[in-house]
Design a protein around this motif. Structure first.
Motif, PDB file in Angstrom:
ATOM      1  N   GLY A  23      -3.692   1.603 -10.960  1.00  0.00           N
ATOM      2  CA  GLY A  23      -3.523   0.241 -10.444  1.00  0.00           C
ATOM      3  C   GLY A  23      -2.067  -0.118 -10.139  1.00  0.00           C
ATOM      4  O   GLY A  23      -1.735  -1.291  -9.944  1.00  0.00           O
TER       5      GLY A  23
ATOM      6  N   GLY B 180      -8.514  -0.269  -5.301  1.00  0.00           N
ATOM      7  CA  GLY B 180      -9.478   0.813  -5.070  1.00  0.00           C
ATOM      8  C   GLY B 180      -9.286   1.454  -3.703  1.00  0.00           C
ATOM      9  O   GLY B 180      -8.771   0.813  -2.781  1.00  0.00           O
ATOM     10  N   SER B 181      -9.680   2.726  -3.584  1.00  0.00           N
ATOM     11  CA  SER B 181      -9.509   3.451  -2.310  1.00  0.00           C
ATOM     12  C   SER B 181     -10.836   3.565  -1.577  1.00  0.00           C
ATOM     13  O   SER B 181     -11.853   3.894  -2.184  1.00  0.00           O
TER      14      SER B 181
ATOM     15  N   CYS C 252      -6.747   4.451  -9.635  1.00  0.00           N
ATOM     16  CA  CYS C 252      -6.207   5.229 -10.764  1.00  0.00           C
ATOM     17  C   CYS C 252      -5.556   4.252 -11.740  1.00  0.00           C
ATOM     18  O   CYS C 252      -6.254   3.528 -12.429  1.00  0.00           O
TER      19      CYS C 252
ATOM     20  N   ASN D 258      -2.817  10.276  -6.838  1.00  0.00           N
ATOM     21  CA  ASN D 258      -3.383  10.776  -8.092  1.00  0.00           C
ATOM     22  C   ASN D 258      -2.998  12.224  -8.354  1.00  0.00           C
ATOM     23  O   ASN D 258      -3.089  12.694  -9.465  1.00  0.00           O
TER      24      ASN D 258
ATOM     25  N   THR E 217       0.127  -1.720   2.075  1.00  0.00           N
ATOM     26  CA  THR E 217      -0.282  -0.386   1.614  1.00  0.00           C
ATOM     27  C   THR E 217      -0.361   0.481   2.866  1.00  0.00           C
ATOM     28  O   THR E 217      -1.009   0.093   3.844  1.00  0.00           O
TER      29      THR E 217
ATOM     30  N   VAL F 120      -6.197  -3.325   2.228  1.00  0.00           N
ATOM     31  CA  VAL F 120      -7.534  -3.025   2.751  1.00  0.00           C
ATOM     32  C   VAL F 120      -8.568  -3.460   1.716  1.00  0.00           C
ATOM     33  O   VAL F 120      -8.415  -3.204   0.527  1.00  0.00           O
TER      34      VAL F 120
ATOM     35  N   THR G 249      -1.625  -1.958  -6.579  1.00  0.00           N
ATOM     36  CA  THR G 249      -2.019  -3.375  -6.545  1.00  0.00           C
ATOM     37  C   THR G 249      -1.055  -4.218  -7.386  1.00  0.00           C
ATOM     38  O   THR G 249      -0.679  -5.323  -6.992  1.00  0.00           O
TER      39      THR G 249
HETATM   40  P1  FAD Z   1      -4.936   0.685  -6.334  1.00  0.00           P
HETATM   41  O1  FAD Z   1      -4.171  -0.270  -7.193  1.00  0.00           O
HETATM   42  O2  FAD Z   1      -6.383   0.840  -6.551  1.00  0.00           O
HETATM   43  O3  FAD Z   1      -4.649   0.263  -4.808  1.00  0.00           O
HETATM   44  C1  FAD Z   1      -5.152   0.996  -3.746  1.00  0.00           C
HETATM   45  C2  FAD Z   1      -4.592   0.430  -2.453  1.00  0.00           C
HETATM   46  O4  FAD Z   1      -5.075   1.209  -1.366  1.00  0.00           O
HETATM   47  C3  FAD Z   1      -4.997  -1.003  -2.213  1.00  0.00           C
HETATM   48  O5  FAD Z   1      -3.885  -1.712  -1.745  1.00  0.00           O
HETATM   49  C4  FAD Z   1      -6.053  -0.868  -1.107  1.00  0.00           C
HETATM   50  O6  FAD Z   1      -6.134  -2.024  -0.310  1.00  0.00           O
HETATM   51  C5  FAD Z   1      -5.551   0.315  -0.344  1.00  0.00           C
HETATM   52  N1  FAD Z   1      -6.574   1.034   0.421  1.00  0.00           N
HETATM   53  C6  FAD Z   1      -7.875   1.248   0.082  1.00  0.00           C
HETATM   54  N2  FAD Z   1      -8.477   1.965   1.036  1.00  0.00           N
HETATM   55  C7  FAD Z   1      -7.560   2.166   2.005  1.00  0.00           C
HETATM   56  C8  FAD Z   1      -7.598   2.822   3.262  1.00  0.00           C
HETATM   57  N3  FAD Z   1      -8.693   3.437   3.692  1.00  0.00           N
HETATM   58  N4  FAD Z   1      -6.470   2.830   4.019  1.00  0.00           N
HETATM   59  C9  FAD Z   1      -5.338   2.216   3.574  1.00  0.00           C
HETATM   60  N5  FAD Z   1      -5.246   1.595   2.384  1.00  0.00           N
HETATM   61  C10 FAD Z   1      -6.341   1.579   1.621  1.00  0.00           C
HETATM   62  N6  FAD Z   1      -3.901  10.356  -3.500  1.00  0.00           N
HETATM   63  C11 FAD Z   1      -3.647  11.654  -3.765  1.00  0.00           C
HETATM   64  O7  FAD Z   1      -2.842  11.945  -4.660  1.00  0.00           O
HETATM   65  N7  FAD Z   1      -4.236  12.635  -3.016  1.00  0.00           N
HETATM   66  C12 FAD Z   1      -5.093  12.356  -1.985  1.00  0.00           C
HETATM   67  O8  FAD Z   1      -5.616  13.279  -1.343  1.00  0.00           O
HETATM   68  C13 FAD Z   1      -5.350  11.011  -1.684  1.00  0.00           C
HETATM   69  N8  FAD Z   1      -6.148  10.665  -0.607  1.00  0.00           N
HETATM   70  C14 FAD Z   1      -6.338   9.347  -0.311  1.00  0.00           C
HETATM   71  C15 FAD Z   1      -7.079   8.999   0.828  1.00  0.00           C
HETATM   72  C16 FAD Z   1      -7.262   7.665   1.166  1.00  0.00           C
HETATM   73  C17 FAD Z   1      -8.049   7.309   2.395  1.00  0.00           C
HETATM   74  C18 FAD Z   1      -6.689   6.649   0.374  1.00  0.00           C
HETATM   75  C19 FAD Z   1      -6.870   5.195   0.721  1.00  0.00           C
HETATM   76  C20 FAD Z   1      -5.940   6.978  -0.757  1.00  0.00           C
HETATM   77  C21 FAD Z   1      -5.752   8.331  -1.089  1.00  0.00           C
HETATM   78  N9  FAD Z   1      -4.970   8.700  -2.192  1.00  0.00           N
HETATM   79  C22 FAD Z   1      -4.726  10.019  -2.478  1.00  0.00           C
HETATM   80  C23 FAD Z   1      -4.330   7.665  -3.029  1.00  0.00           C
HETATM   81  C24 FAD Z   1      -5.167   7.299  -4.233  1.00  0.00           C
HETATM   82  O9  FAD Z   1      -6.530   7.207  -3.916  1.00  0.00           O
HETATM   83  C25 FAD Z   1      -4.727   5.933  -4.775  1.00  0.00           C
HETATM   84  O10 FAD Z   1      -4.715   4.977  -3.721  1.00  0.00           O
HETATM   85  C26 FAD Z   1      -3.332   5.997  -5.329  1.00  0.00           C
HETATM   86  O11 FAD Z   1      -3.288   6.937  -6.359  1.00  0.00           O
HETATM   87  C27 FAD Z   1      -2.930   4.643  -5.916  1.00  0.00           C
HETATM   88  O12 FAD Z   1      -3.755   4.381  -7.016  1.00  0.00           O
HETATM   89  P2  FAD Z   1      -3.735   2.930  -7.628  1.00  0.00           P
HETATM   90  O13 FAD Z   1      -4.747   2.853  -8.729  1.00  0.00           O
HETATM   91  O14 FAD Z   1      -2.325   2.595  -7.955  1.00  0.00           O
HETATM   92  O15 FAD Z   1      -4.215   2.096  -6.359  1.00  0.00           O
END
Ligand code: FAD
Ligand code: SF4
Ligand code: SF4
Length: 391
Positions: free
Chosen positions: A33, A79-80, A31, A215, A107, A54, A36
């Protein structure tokens, strides 16, 4: 004074939309970032010595734990991966055991946080050395199931999929030639979808972490471009305040409608988890011990369930043959091999699903230990069985 120095102008309970100022992270992030960027900032500022996150292994079905000490490499972990069924708690424990005193940012999903707290209770890990960036979690799909589901339900070759996401109750794939989404409820009614422990999980927003990021609740022009951050501790408040002050992140107040939506989605997910508990446990309660005996008769005694359980630590001392409850060298082992572990973890199983996920014989172990845990809670502390209880 916050743990990391400086006077925080952010406090526990605050909620913000946040997005990164780093173009490389923004490109790869799920979303905004924020996760990270916060990890990178903590490493750059030497608030921590290392990060555990991860990363993608061979493909999108292969999530691997990554240890990062160079802040430049953190963008690769953005990324997730929803088919990543890892539990980072035991990985962190093993790493920190060998690197005493090191400060680590991680994380963490809800099950990771619960497992870390159980490890801290057993003095296996020092929470003071950890900075926990939580991610909300609607659940994960096992890699084997994901491939099968994409082939059979989506009619797509799983090797052509380059991105998957879970959004608005749908499992969505992007593949060579298009994208497709199917409602998770429909997938799960048909025997596909999330892992069984994730369906029963009620811990959707990890408020025992320092920050809880997700998100849900990001609407309007920031939808998909910002991360919703809830501040859950002084440590989290301090990190966020410093990262914003130094320009690593930008923030704005969340849309009140978004806030309301986030609360509603969290409530709906908890209700869904309760529905799955009722469904799974009622079926099991008809003959719990008989089912355990039947299912575990396939056991090949590989010890994976014990090795990967975050709350199970068998005695390391050598036992005399006469003291052994289970006769060595027998396959399948006596049911006591399993019953003893269930009894051992019955007050602390966090329903992370690792035992079941990694069982060589696909025995539904997590369902058994979770059912026993919930039953024990109801017997000794009935309020724990009520909505709002998160384990
Ligand atoms: P980013 O800067 O892209 O960072 C994501 C972080 O998540 C990184 O550190 C990465 O290493 C870590 N990561 C990736 N995959 C996994 C994993 N399988 N297990 C542990 N860490 C991982 N948000 C919601 O609001 N509702 C949801 O239902 C929801 N479900 C999710 C399910 C999963 C399995 C995961 C991993 C995340 C989920 N999220 C959910 C959180 C969302 O997808 C984003 O991670 C969050 O909003 C942070 O966004 P960002 O751009 O800041 O993350
Ligand atoms: Fe997410 Fe809960 Fe499943 Fe852990 S058990 S992966 S927190 S849904
Ligand atoms: Fe038996 Fe499965 Fe545990 Fe291996 S992981 S010891 S096969 S129950």
């Amino acid at each position: 004074m916050g743990l990391f120095g400086g006077k925080p102008d952010v406090k526990k309970g605050d909620m913000v939309y946040a997005w990164t100022s780093d173009a490389d992270i923004a490109k790869k992030a799920e979303c905004g970032g924020a996760v990270t960027s916060l990890l990178k900032y903590a490493l750059e500022q030497k608030i921590v010595d290392a990060v555990i996150a991860v990363g993608k292994g061979q493909d999108i079905y292969d999530a691997v734990p990554v240890l990062v000490t160079d802040p430049k490499q953190l963008k690769d972990t953005a990324g997730s991966l929803h088919c990543g069924t890892l539990l980072l708690a035991k990985v962190a424990q093993k790493f920190m055991e060998r690197s005493k005193g090191m400060k680590v940012a991680m994380t963490v999903k809800g099950c990771d946080v619960m497992a870390l707290h159980e490890l801290a209770k057993r003095k296996k890990i020092d929470l003071n050395n950890l900075l926990l960036i939580g991610v909300n979690c609607g659940g994960t799909v096992s890699p084997v199931m994901a491939r099968k589901m994409i082939r059979e339900k989506f009619g797509v070759d799983p090797d052509t999929v380059h991105k998957e996401e879970i959004d608005k109750g749908q499992f969505i794939i992007e593949y060579e030639g298009g994208h497709k989404g199917i409602k998770i409820d429909d997938l799960e009614d048909g025997g596909y979808g999330r892992r069984s422990n994730c369906r029963r999980c009620l811990y959707k927003v990890p408020r025992q972490a320092d920050l809880a990021c997700g998100n849900w609740g990001v609407i309007g022009d920031k939808a998909g471009k910002a991360t919703f951050v809830e501040v859950c501790s002084e440590k989290g408040a301090d990190l966020l305040a410093r990262a914003v002050k130094d320009g690593a992140l930008k923030t704005e107040k969340p849309d009140p409608k978004g806030l309301e939506m986030r609360g509603k989605v969290e409530g709906a997910m908890i209700k869904l988890g309760e529905k799955w508990r009722k469904r799974d446990f009622e079926a099991l309660s008809k003959d719990l011990w008989g089912t355990i005996q039947k299912e575990t008769s396939r056991c090949i005694k590989c010890y994976s369930c014990i090795e990967n359980c975050p709350v199970c630590f068998p005695s390391s001392g050598a036992l005399k043959a006469k003291d052994l409850v289970v006769k060595p060298g027998e396959v399948p082992p006596n049911p006591m091999f399993h019953l003893r572990r269930f009894a051992h973890i019955s007050d602390s199983c966090v329903n992370c699903g690792q035992c079941e996920e990694l069982c060589a014989m696909d025995i539904p172990l997590a369902k058994f230990s979770h059912a026993i845990r919930v039953e024990a809670d109801m017997a000794f502390e009935p309020k724990l069985g009520k909505p709002g209880y998160t384990n």
